[in-house]
Design a protein around this motif. Structure first.
Motif, PDB file in Angstrom:
ATOM      1  N   ARG A 168       0.809  -1.220   0.000  1.00 13.91           N
ATOM      2  CA  ARG A 168       0.000   0.000   0.000  1.00 13.91           C
ATOM      3  C   ARG A 168       0.846   1.276   0.000  1.00 13.91           C
ATOM      4  O   ARG A 168       0.335   2.340   0.371  1.00 13.91           O
ATOM      5  N   TRP A 181      -0.151   5.140   0.770  1.00  7.19           N
ATOM      6  CA  TRP A 181      -1.412   5.186   1.507  1.00  7.19           C
ATOM      7  C   TRP A 181      -1.575   6.506   2.261  1.00  7.19           C
ATOM      8  O   TRP A 181      -2.687   7.038   2.376  1.00  7.19           O
ATOM      9  N   GLN A 191      -9.696  -0.944   1.459  1.00  4.61           N
ATOM     10  CA  GLN A 191      -9.224  -2.317   1.274  1.00  4.61           C
ATOM     11  C   GLN A 191     -10.281  -3.216   0.649  1.00  4.61           C
ATOM     12  O   GLN A 191      -9.957  -4.237   0.042  1.00  4.61           O
TER      13      GLN A 191
END
Length: 422
Positions: free
Chosen positions: A278, A281, A298
């Motif tokens: 990720r 993020w 997610q």
């Protein structure tokens, strides 16, 4: 908070944290109109019948607190008090069909740019069954990952190749060989290591898999290595095929780099678990009144096909607090649909080591996770093999409910790791 749905909704639903200097109900209705049949002025053809068929609806609005001024600059130039509310919008499926790319345009599109909005965060989404029918979800998930790694009833103990970049193929393979001998379950490329001239992807894969396969031939157990194949679609397809030929059991992609379509296609043509990183993020989430919650984000990637999802880690080196990390991990283990759970294995990383094991297990209540400790393994005073042993012992102690200091008394690897981490 993680939401648990007992049934898929008939319409697409999204929850938002909204801040506005205007009336929250009117702003919510503006959001609904902007993201469905309406625009800033009435247009011919937007009949009551069309609205009934295609308009988004404000399903719920709960007023929260007030603030003395806007969190984000107001395009309308308005200062003064603002109000916050939790808003639920819904859309008919017929507006877009079960399409994840077009879902993003609907639930996370222009509404972030509306003048009356001085703060907006997408908190959660709930999708009709048609999305479960249209997308595969994780092909391997928890059970498939455990089967390929040969690990049951405990976390996968893993690490990241460190230094992140700088090693060539043979240096990387030498490190992986020592980790294999030390009993590691999982090794991953750092997200910065891709296909540079100093460490070409193909050469790195062949060198690493040579030592991984040799170790498997001797021991009957193959270490899972997640190779970073992030690239354009043709590159990822070719790199995937090389991994399969060399006997690899995992591939890694950076979600924000390959994008949603890249992940969907990787899951469609791929035959290995996808370790989804990720990185980036923070720019989607760090401001509490802008962007996405992990709970909502997610779900998109799990449905697209991610088998492992990074969730940060307790007492991490970044800005995320422990409660947020635990909520993120729990939501990866929460079913998306009643008949299609789409569970993904949470990956704990970022400054992890032996001291985080008790708190992580106590908070999550599960061993369905991967722990990737870079410095926590590589920096052990007695070397990486001792680091692997110490982290596994820390998790054994956590599951057994034994304080680390007590468990370490006759376990020198754990004892030395605790001393180094003090």
């Amino acid at each position: 908070m993680t939401s648990v749905s007992t049934a898929a909704p008939l319409r697409i639903e999204a929850d938002y944290l909204l801040e506005t200097p205007g009336d929250p109900r009117r702003t919510a209705e503006t959001m609904a109109g902007e993201q469905s049949s309406g625009t800033f002025v009435p247009v011919p053809g937007e009949t009551p019948e069309l609205k009934a068929r295609s308009a988004a609806r404000v399903e719920r609005l709960d007023l929260l607190d007030e603030a003395p001024g806007p969190t984000l600059p107001s395009a309308g130039g308005r200062d003064g008090p603002v109000r916050r509310a939790r808003v639920t919008l819904s859309w008919p499926m017929d507006n877009l069909g079960p399409s994840l790319p077009n879902l993003l345009a609907t639930v996370a599109g222009n509404l972030f740019e509306l003048k009356p909005v001085t703060g907006l965060r997408l908190l959660d989404i709930r999708l009709p069954q048609a999305f479960a029918d249209a997308y595969p979800g994780p092909r391997f998930g928890i059970a498939g990952t455990r089967r390929l790694a040969g690990v049951e009833d405990r976390p996968l103990i893993g690490t990241i190749v460190k230094p992140s970049v700088g090693f060539g193929p043979e240096e990387t393979a030498s490190l992986v060989a020592s980790l294999c001998e030390g009993g590691i379950d999982f090794v991953k490329d750092d997200e910065l290591q891709a296909d540079g001239p100093h460490c070409p992807f193909d050469d790195r894969v062949r060198a690493v898999m040579r030592v991984v396969n040799a170790h498997a031939d001797r021991t009957g157990r193959k270490v899972m290595v997640a190779f970073n194949l992030t690239g354009d679609l043709d590159q990822m397809r070719r790199r995937h095929d090389l991994l399969v030929r060399e006997g690899a059991t995992c591939m890694m992609a950076s979600l924000n780099s390959v994008g949603l379509v890249g992940m969907i296609e990787l899951a469609r043509f791929g035959t290995l678990p996808i370790h989804a990183h990720r990185n980036g993020w923070g720019y989607l989430s760090r401001h509490p009144l802008l962007g996405w919650s992990y709970v909502a984000w997610q779900k998109i990637w799990r449905l697209a096909g991610a088998d492992h999802m990074h969730v940060n880690g307790l007492a991490n080196k970044f800005a995320e607090d422990d409660d947020s990390v635990v909520d993120s991990a729990r939501t990866c283990l929460t079913p998306l649909f009643p008949d299609k759970p789409c569970l993904a294995m949470p990956v704990f990383s970022s400054g992890q080591g032996v001291r985080q094991a008790p708190g992580t297990y106590a908070a999550l209540g599960s061993t369905d996770l991967i722990v990737t400790a870079g410095g926590g393994i590589m920096a052990h005073p007695d070397g990486p093999a001792a680091g692997v042993s110490a982290l596994r012992e820390a998790w054994d102690a956590a599951v057994a409910g034994i304080p680390l200091a007590d468990y370490a008394r006759d376990r020198p690897d754990l004892s030395r790791a605790l001393g180094a981490a003090a």
